[in-house]
Design a protein around this motif. Structure first.
Motif, PDB file in Angstrom:
ATOM      1  N   PHE A 158       7.640   8.983   5.350  1.00  9.77           N
ATOM      2  CA  PHE A 158       6.649   7.901   5.391  1.00  9.77           C
ATOM      3  C   PHE A 158       5.335   8.358   6.039  1.00  9.77           C
ATOM      4  O   PHE A 158       4.242   8.012   5.589  1.00  9.77           O
ATOM      5  N   ASN A 179      -0.125   8.587   2.901  1.00 11.05           N
ATOM      6  CA  ASN A 179       0.200   7.202   3.287  1.00 11.05           C
ATOM      7  C   ASN A 179      -0.728   6.714   4.391  1.00 11.05           C
ATOM      8  O   ASN A 179      -1.121   5.534   4.428  1.00 11.05           O
ATOM      9  N   LEU A 219       3.955   0.256  -1.011  1.00 13.15           N
ATOM     10  CA  LEU A 219       4.846   1.186  -0.311  1.00 13.15           C
ATOM     11  C   LEU A 219       6.315   0.895  -0.626  1.00 13.15           C
ATOM     12  O   LEU A 219       7.117   1.816  -0.796  1.00 13.15           O
ATOM     13  N   LYS A 267       7.223   2.183  -3.857  1.00 14.92           N
ATOM     14  CA  LYS A 267       7.347   3.650  -3.843  1.00 14.92           C
ATOM     15  C   LYS A 267       8.699   4.094  -3.312  1.00 14.92           C
ATOM     16  O   LYS A 267       8.945   5.294  -3.165  1.00 14.92           O
ATOM     17  N   SER A 273       7.954  -0.637   5.453  1.00 13.27           N
ATOM     18  CA  SER A 273       6.638  -0.903   4.864  1.00 13.27           C
ATOM     19  C   SER A 273       5.991  -2.126   5.511  1.00 13.27           C
ATOM     20  O   SER A 273       4.872  -2.067   6.014  1.00 13.27           O
TER      21      SER A 273
END
Lengths: 246, 228
Positions: free
Chosen positions: B11, B16, B186, B189, B196
């Protein structure tokens, strides 16, 4: 023609008539006192004169010029020559004492600051508040606030000063300090219309007294005529009530 | 919880980070521009709405209708109106611009009402005094009324602005990249919703906490005590 000539003036609050056919004349330098029971239209007459309540009928002539209250320019001209002091002082709460007195000459009359400030300090000295220039209204007693309100009204150099029960909201011990200022103004021949319940004071400073009842002038005369020899029944009843109360 | 820890290395990537920063920046822009435009136009509408006299009848009616209309609609409906309004008018706007217009409409209507409440809270005798001294309407409002009304206006205005940050989340429904939309992206994904939206939650919290602090400082500076 008198300096201020009021002829057949009528006004309403909503649909209820509050003034009906008021006629009065005030000469330059005169002090006209309006007396009468509560709700007789005394304060309303002052509000109409300064343009806070539009008249329904009749005319007001100031210094030979008829005032058209519906025309903003005429209203501005009138307010440039008249000032009012309210019962509840109505000082601007967001301004200091000095700024309350300076704001109209500075922002409305656009006069230079040094000159305005000098005059404002002198006026506040005259009403005995030189030590409170930077205080806010909430820090002052009622009497002090009313003296500031008088100084603020005088700062616009009015030719006619309207006083709306200026001592009614004050504690008895504070009344005298305000009356002293008005007495001083009367000695300086300021033309005034004063609504008052202080009958002793009215008798002392007024050159003319008008007794109002139910929105109209019942009787008009010198203080001696009104207080000692009232002609109409209504005036006699009112005066005798006052004498009993005092 | 253990799953989140396992997800974290994947992450916490540069990509990101930039993506979330971009979303945070857009949320911030929507909030700040919305509040500034809403505050300025809302103030003007409130001043127009409180004016008297026949000459102001039409602007007053417009200010009233605008405020009442947009204050009564749910934020999402206003955004949809802005979106479809722009398409009907064939104005070429980005989704961000459409969302911004919608949010400005919402902020304007709400802040106009808050300012109006402040103006009418000032004692009527202040208007009388100002009028008797020959102050015009605008001068009276600016020099006498508003300086006294701020104390009444600022706390609910700040409270509205903090709520408004959350309203910007509706912009995600138009496909505008902002924090809530970033959370949605997110999760699609493959990141867990907890991670998220947990990140999004932290960013919203940080943003509104910082603005609340600014608000408290503003309140203190105009003499409103922080606590009783």
């Amino acid at each position: 023609m008198a300096f201020l000539q009021i002829a057949d003036l009528s006004a309403t609050y909503g649909r209820s008539p509050v003034l009906s056919g008021v006629s009065l004349a005030v000469e330059k330098g005169e002090v006209l006192s309006l007396i009468g029971p509560s709700g007789s239209g005394k304060s309303t007459l002052l509000r109409v004169l300064i343009g806070l309540l539009p008249p329904q009928a009749g005319s007001v002539t100031l210094a030979g010029q008829r005032v058209d209250y519906a025309v903003p320019a005429a209203l501005r001209a009138l307010r440039g020559r008249c000032a009012i002091v309210f019962q509840q002082y109505n000082l601007f709460q967001n301004m200091t004492v000095l700024n309350n007195v300076m704001v109209a000459p500075l922002k409305i009359k656009r006069r230079p600051r040094p000159e305005v400030e000098e005059e404002a300090r002198a006026l506040l000295g005259k009403v005995g508040l030189s030590a409170k220039l930077h205080a806010h209204p909430s820090e002052l007693s009622g009497g002090q606030q009313q003296r500031v309100a008088i100084a603020r009204a005088l700062a616009v150099k009015p030719e006619l000063l309207l006083l709306d029960e200026v001592t009614s909201a004050l504690d008895p011990e504070l009344v005298q300090e305000v009356l002293d200022i008005i007495r001083l103004l009367a000695q300086e021949h300021m033309t005034m219309i004063a609504v008052s319940h202080e009958m002793g004071f009215v008798r002392e400073i007024a050159t003319k007294v008008a007794l109002m009842s139910e929105g109209t002038v019942v009787e008009i005369g010198t203080p001696a005529e009104i207080f000692d020899a009232p002609r109409s029944e209504r005036a006699r009843a009112f005066i005798s009530k006052i004498i009993r109360a005092h | 919880m253990a799953g989140i820890w396992q997800e974290l290395p994947r992450f916490l990537t540069w990509y990101n980070g930039i993506f979330l920063l971009n979303a945070l920046l857009n949320t911030l822009l929507l909030s700040i521009i919305g509040c500034l435009a809403g505050g300025t136009i809302g103030l003007s509408l409130a001043i127009i709405r409180c004016a008297r006299g026949r000459a102001m009848a039409v602007p007053r009616a417009f200010a009233w209708a605008f405020t009442e209309f947009f204050r009564r609609l749910p934020p999402l409906v206003v955004l949809m109106l802005a979106f479809f309004g722009a398409s009907v008018a064939r104005v070429d706007l980005t989704l961000f611009q459409v969302a911004l217009i919608g949010l400005c409409l919402i902020a304007t209507a709400s802040l106009a009402e808050i300012v109006r409440g402040g103006i009418v809270s000032v004692h009527p005798n202040q208007w009388d005094s100002a009028a008797a001294l020959n102050f015009g309407y605008l001068r009276c409002v600016l020099t006498v009324i508003l300086p006294q009304a701020w104390r009444v206006i600022i706390p609910p205005a700040i409270s509205f602005m903090l709520l408004f940050i959350k309203d910007t989340a509706f912009a995600s429904q138009l496909g505008t990249l902002e924090l809530t939309y970033a959370g949605k992206v997110l999760t699609t994904k493959g990141f867990s919703a907890a991670l998220s939206y947990g990140t999004v939650l932290l960013l919203y919290f940080a943003l509104s906490y910082a603005l609340a602090g600014l608000g408290r400082r503003l309140e203190t500076s105009i003499g409103i005590p922080a606590d009783r």
